[in-house]
Write a protein that holds these residues in place. Sequence first.
Motif, short mmCIF file in Angstrom:
data_model
loop_
_atom_site.label_atom_id
_atom_site.label_comp_id
_atom_site.label_asym_id
_atom_site.label_seq_id
_atom_site.Cartn_x
_atom_site.Cartn_y
_atom_site.Cartn_z
N PHE A 21 0.83 -1.20 0.00
CA PHE A 21 0.00 0.00 0.00
C PHE A 21 0.87 1.26 0.00
O PHE A 21 0.52 2.26 -0.63
N LEU A 22 2.01 1.18 0.70
CA LEU A 22 2.86 2.37 0.81
C LEU A 22 3.89 2.50 -0.31
O LEU A 22 4.67 3.44 -0.32
N PRO A 24 3.92 3.58 -3.35
CA PRO A 24 4.09 4.89 -4.00
C PRO A 24 4.96 5.85 -3.20
O PRO A 24 5.79 6.55 -3.77
N PHE A 25 4.80 5.84 -1.85
CA PHE A 25 5.63 6.71 -1.02
C PHE A 25 7.08 6.25 -1.06
O PHE A 25 8.00 7.07 -1.15
N TRP A 27 8.59 4.53 -3.32
CA TRP A 27 9.15 4.81 -4.64
C TRP A 27 9.54 6.28 -4.75
O TRP A 27 10.61 6.63 -5.24
N MET A 28 8.66 7.14 -4.26
CA MET A 28 8.91 8.58 -4.32
C MET A 28 10.19 8.94 -3.55
O MET A 28 11.05 9.67 -4.05
N MET A 240 10.74 14.63 -7.58
CA MET A 240 10.42 13.79 -6.42
C MET A 240 11.00 14.40 -5.14
O MET A 240 10.37 14.35 -4.09
N THR A 243 8.51 16.95 -4.13
CA THR A 243 7.28 16.46 -3.51
C THR A 243 7.56 15.91 -2.12
O THR A 243 6.75 16.11 -1.20
#
Lengths: 272, 318
Positions: A21-22, A24-25, A27-28, A240, A243
Amino acid sequence: MKYKLIKIIITVFMFIVGIIFLLPFIWMLSASLKPEIEVFAYPIQWLPSEWRWGNYVEVWSGQFPLYYWNSIKVTVATTLISVIVSTMAAYGFSKIEFAGKNIIFLLVLATFMIPAQAILVPQFMLYMYLDLFDTHLGLILLNSFSVLGTFMLRQFFVGIHDDYIASAKIDGAGHFLIFRKVAIPLVLPAISTYGILRFIWTWNDYQGPLIFLRSDHLTTVQLGISKFSSMSGEFYSLIMAGTVSAILPLLIIFFIGQKYVIEGIAMGGVKG
Amino acid sequence: MEVEKRNHNLNRDRKDQPKVKKRKYLKMNTKETWAGYLFISPMVIGTSILVIFPIIMALIVSFTDWVFIRGIGDMNFVGFDNYTALLSDDLFIQSVKNNVWLIFAVPITMFLSLMLAVIINKHVYMKSFFKIVYFMPYISSVVAIAIVFQLLFHPSYGPINEFLMGIGIEDPPRWLADSNWALVSVIIISIWTSIGFNLIIYLAALQNIPLELYEAADIDGAGILKKFRHIMLPMVSPTTFFLLITGIIYSFKSFELIVVLTSGGPGYSTSVIVYYLYEQAFEYLRSGYSSAISIMLLLMLFVVTALQWLGQKKWVNY
């Protein structure tokens, strides 16, 4: 014993689901620390071959500190005003009897249904007319009168027994004294919850700055990273890093105050 | 005669008594009233100027052909022209349809959140860790999330498609670049961001279910599924109702995600009502027309809310 084992297995399984679930974070964060050519390398290198802290230095050497400062100013001011206004209104609507109270409360509550986008055009006209367009003050006022906050805090004030207030009144205290010395201390946890939530919402607000700000020197972080990402084009590692910088302070506040935030959301939700 | 007179006096006394009391009460009341108005005035004045006045303005402007760059004087009333034009505006209808599709994210999110909540509530260690994990997207800004997902969904070298090709899917969808898949991508992202909120609310609801209910069911020999179906679902139905309403209303308001992620594209395939409104108002400067969209949006939200309030009696268990 058998039950414990099953619980451990489920926990491990859920832990893996949580990590997915996490992603994306993760990866960022990983992309923000990589050399540009590794960002889209496949299979994904979760740990960079060399740690490019320089990405952050580069992002922060531009306009970012200014955007940050603007966001901090706007967010702190909005949170303070909004908390004061909402707490006062919540007290008035729950602990004082006056003519027309219920009608006014319903009217205020009804405005909650109006989506912010539906009134953008008239608000824009109004801001032009009042010289609030392209000012921080205008942006601060925009989010300072929260129906949601008033409603949330009112729920907590309703929970305070009227006897507290009645006995203070018999002692000759006026409403301002009662408000300051009796009511606020009793709902302080709720006020801090709302304060944290308002801080998060304002920090993350993009629509307000997008419509009501124009000058670069007034830009907030959210508007800033969207500008930055469309300007930096192909420099994804830098984008990135931007962000991550934009959401990190909030995640830190959330980790510190997570009990308040989560319980506040749960209470507001179930009660509302 | 005497008795009657006395009675009369008594009656008069009784009549007078409340009068005196009332006046005193009224006096106290005015003081209270002033205090009340003082406390609510910042909120009420702020809302009146920033919300109530603008919505009235929007209603008035929606009956005009006003274009923003022209002065106020250059405003002609055109009756319902904007509204009739809207009903035959294909792009507007497309946006409404997209909004309806977006609503599908709501029940999916609620289902996933309830499942997660049931597991996290009873069957794992480190409960608060899991709460934090699923709540993180809710805390993060929509702009940051949109920028990250733009890269994740990148059609040729984004990690998602690299992965899909890696496991043997030769022709993965082009996600945000494909008008058939863009809306699906938006739905996936909005599910991901709103699971946390739904999960927290469901967890709170589950914790409020009295344990005796389960114990009674255990005695009656009810299995897990039966308990789920006949105890848990009815007990959380007010929460389900609350999440459904707020979720649908929230999905009508999803503006920031669309602006940053797709700008309504490709080819209006992800344009929603609020995005179309924004485009008409601030890119084409058609204030009258966009105000008509505002009013339509408001009416739709009103209908949705009213329908749900009417429908809830049938299936919500208070």
